[in-house]
Structures are given as C-alpha cells and as structure tokens.
Write a protein that holds these residues in place. Structure first.
Motif, PDB file in Angstrom:
ATOM      1  N   ALA A  35      59.273  64.043  23.193  1.00 16.13           N
ATOM      2  CA  ALA A  35      58.828  63.445  21.936  1.00 16.13           C
ATOM      3  C   ALA A  35      57.316  63.300  21.921  1.00 16.13           C
ATOM      4  O   ALA A  35      56.662  63.617  20.907  1.00 16.13           O
ATOM      5  CB  ALA A  35      59.497  62.086  21.743  1.00 16.13           C
ATOM      6  N   ILE A  36      56.732  62.863  23.030  1.00 13.13           N
ATOM      7  CA  ILE A  36      55.277  62.707  23.094  1.00 13.13           C
ATOM      8  C   ILE A  36      54.599  64.068  23.022  1.00 13.13           C
ATOM      9  O   ILE A  36      53.588  64.235  22.323  1.00 13.13           O
ATOM     10  CB  ILE A  36      54.882  61.933  24.371  1.00 13.13           C
ATOM     11  CG1 ILE A  36      55.347  60.482  24.257  1.00 13.13           C
ATOM     12  CG2 ILE A  36      53.379  61.996  24.609  1.00 13.13           C
ATOM     13  CD1 ILE A  36      55.256  59.692  25.538  1.00 13.13           C
ATOM     14  N   ALA A  37      55.145  65.063  23.722  1.00 12.21           N
ATOM     15  CA  ALA A  37      54.553  66.403  23.701  1.00 12.21           C
ATOM     16  C   ALA A  37      54.609  67.005  22.300  1.00 12.21           C
ATOM     17  O   ALA A  37      53.642  67.634  21.853  1.00 12.21           O
ATOM     18  CB  ALA A  37      55.257  67.311  24.701  1.00 12.21           C
ATOM     19  N   SER A  38      55.717  66.823  21.603  1.00 14.09           N
ATOM     20  CA  SER A  38      55.798  67.371  20.247  1.00 14.09           C
ATOM     21  C   SER A  38      54.850  66.647  19.304  1.00 14.09           C
ATOM     22  O   SER A  38      54.255  67.271  18.416  1.00 14.09           O
ATOM     23  CB  SER A  38      57.231  67.304  19.727  1.00 14.09           C
ATOM     24  OG  SER A  38      57.656  65.963  19.620  1.00 14.09           O
ATOM     25  N   LEU A  39      54.666  65.351  19.487  1.00  9.34           N
ATOM     26  CA  LEU A  39      53.712  64.608  18.668  1.00  9.34           C
ATOM     27  C   LEU A  39      52.286  65.084  18.923  1.00  9.34           C
ATOM     28  O   LEU A  39      51.515  65.299  17.981  1.00  9.34           O
ATOM     29  CB  LEU A  39      53.833  63.109  18.950  1.00  9.34           C
ATOM     30  CG  LEU A  39      52.896  62.196  18.168  1.00  9.34           C
ATOM     31  CD1 LEU A  39      53.184  62.294  16.678  1.00  9.34           C
ATOM     32  CD2 LEU A  39      53.026  60.775  18.642  1.00  9.34           C
ATOM     33  N   VAL A  40      51.926  65.284  20.183  1.00  8.36           N
ATOM     34  CA  VAL A  40      50.592  65.778  20.518  1.00  8.36           C
ATOM     35  C   VAL A  40      50.393  67.183  19.945  1.00  8.36           C
ATOM     36  O   VAL A  40      49.331  67.500  19.391  1.00  8.36           O
ATOM     37  CB  VAL A  40      50.369  65.752  22.044  1.00  8.36           C
ATOM     38  CG1 VAL A  40      49.121  66.517  22.435  1.00  8.36           C
ATOM     39  CG2 VAL A  40      50.292  64.311  22.544  1.00  8.36           C
ATOM     40  N   GLY A  41      51.396  68.034  20.070  1.00 10.12           N
ATOM     41  CA  GLY A  41      51.305  69.373  19.493  1.00 10.12           C
ATOM     42  C   GLY A  41      51.109  69.336  17.992  1.00 10.12           C
ATOM     43  O   GLY A  41      50.312  70.102  17.443  1.00 10.12           O
ATOM     44  N   LEU A  43      49.736  66.887  16.274  1.00  9.56           N
ATOM     45  CA  LEU A  43      48.388  66.398  16.000  1.00  9.56           C
ATOM     46  C   LEU A  43      47.344  67.484  16.234  1.00  9.56           C
ATOM     47  O   LEU A  43      46.365  67.579  15.484  1.00  9.56           O
ATOM     48  CB  LEU A  43      48.099  65.167  16.863  1.00  9.56           C
ATOM     49  CG  LEU A  43      48.905  63.910  16.502  1.00  9.56           C
ATOM     50  CD1 LEU A  43      48.609  62.794  17.489  1.00  9.56           C
ATOM     51  CD2 LEU A  43      48.622  63.474  15.083  1.00  9.56           C
ATOM     52  N   ILE A  44      47.533  68.313  17.239  1.00 12.23           N
ATOM     53  CA  ILE A  44      46.606  69.422  17.485  1.00 12.23           C
ATOM     54  C   ILE A  44      46.650  70.412  16.323  1.00 12.23           C
ATOM     55  O   ILE A  44      45.610  70.886  15.850  1.00 12.23           O
ATOM     56  CB  ILE A  44      46.928  70.105  18.832  1.00 12.23           C
ATOM     57  CG1 ILE A  44      46.542  69.176  19.984  1.00 12.23           C
ATOM     58  CG2 ILE A  44      46.204  71.443  18.960  1.00 12.23           C
ATOM     59  CD1 ILE A  44      46.996  69.665  21.341  1.00 12.23           C
ATOM     60  N   LYS A  45      47.847  70.732  15.841  1.00 17.53           N
ATOM     61  CA  LYS A  45      47.964  71.644  14.699  1.00 17.53           C
ATOM     62  C   LYS A  45      47.282  71.076  13.468  1.00 17.53           C
ATOM     63  O   LYS A  45      46.612  71.799  12.725  1.00 17.53           O
ATOM     64  CB  LYS A  45      49.438  71.931  14.400  1.00 17.53           C
ATOM     65  CG  LYS A  45      50.091  72.838  15.406  1.00 17.53           C
ATOM     66  CD  LYS A  45      51.542  73.091  15.033  1.00 17.53           C
ATOM     67  CE  LYS A  45      52.212  73.955  16.084  1.00 17.53           C
ATOM     68  NZ  LYS A  45      53.612  74.229  15.772  1.00 17.53           N
ATOM     69  N   VAL A  46      47.445  69.785  13.226  1.00 16.52           N
ATOM     70  CA  VAL A  46      46.800  69.149  12.075  1.00 16.52           C
ATOM     71  C   VAL A  46      45.288  69.209  12.229  1.00 16.52           C
ATOM     72  O   VAL A  46      44.568  69.507  11.275  1.00 16.52           O
ATOM     73  CB  VAL A  46      47.298  67.694  11.909  1.00 16.52           C
ATOM     74  CG1 VAL A  46      46.437  66.919  10.927  1.00 16.52           C
ATOM     75  CG2 VAL A  46      48.749  67.684  11.463  1.00 16.52           C
ATOM     76  N   ALA A  47      44.781  68.944  13.443  1.00 18.95           N
ATOM     77  CA  ALA A  47      43.336  68.981  13.674  1.00 18.95           C
ATOM     78  C   ALA A  47      42.784  70.392  13.448  1.00 18.95           C
ATOM     79  O   ALA A  47      41.718  70.560  12.836  1.00 18.95           O
ATOM     80  CB  ALA A  47      43.016  68.499  15.082  1.00 18.95           C
ATOM     81  N   VAL A  48      43.493  71.405  13.911  1.00 13.32           N
ATOM     82  CA  VAL A  48      43.053  72.786  13.703  1.00 13.32           C
ATOM     83  C   VAL A  48      43.076  73.117  12.212  1.00 13.32           C
ATOM     84  O   VAL A  48      42.136  73.737  11.685  1.00 13.32           O
ATOM     85  CB  VAL A  48      43.931  73.766  14.511  1.00 13.32           C
ATOM     86  CG1 VAL A  48      43.687  75.208  14.095  1.00 13.32           C
ATOM     87  CG2 VAL A  48      43.687  73.585  15.997  1.00 13.32           C
TER      88      VAL A  48
END
Length: 66
Positions: A35-41, A43-48
């Motif tokens: 769950a944490i890894a998917s949330l971080v992923g 957030l990275i996609k949103v930032a990009v």
C-alpha cells in the motif's frame, strides 16, 4: 478465551498457533508495504505529470511571445 486456550493440546499452542500468527503478521506487513509503495508510485506519477504540464505551459507562453 482462557478456557479455549487451555483446552488446546500443547503441540497446537506451541507450534501451530505461532506459525499461524507469523503467517498473518507476514501478510499484514506485506500488505502495508504494498500500500505504501503504490501510494509513493502514485505520488511520483503525479509529480511527473505536474512537471510536464508546467514545462508545456512555459514553452507555450514563450512561443506565444515570439
């Protein structure tokens, strides 16, 4: 609950129950990690996406000036 625990054979209390607890704990830990890894992923996609959108806006504004 104490009566149920005492009614179990000793091999169940000493071997089976700890194994079941370890399996459940392992599954819960990996669920949280996933769950944490998917949330971080996400957030990275949103930032990009935001970065690309900002670059496009900047380039369009520069192109409109010239």
């Amino acid at each position: 609950m104490a009566e149920l625990w005492k009614s179990l054979p000793s091999w169940v209390r000493n071997i089976v129950v700890p194994i079941i607890v370890l399996i459940l704990a392992w599954n819960v830990i990996w669920f949280l990690v996933g769950a944490i890894a998917s949330l971080v992923g996400f957030l990275i996609k949103v930032a990009v996406l935001v970065g690309v959108a900002a670059a496009v806006v900047i380039l369009v504004k520069k192109a409109a000036k010239s």
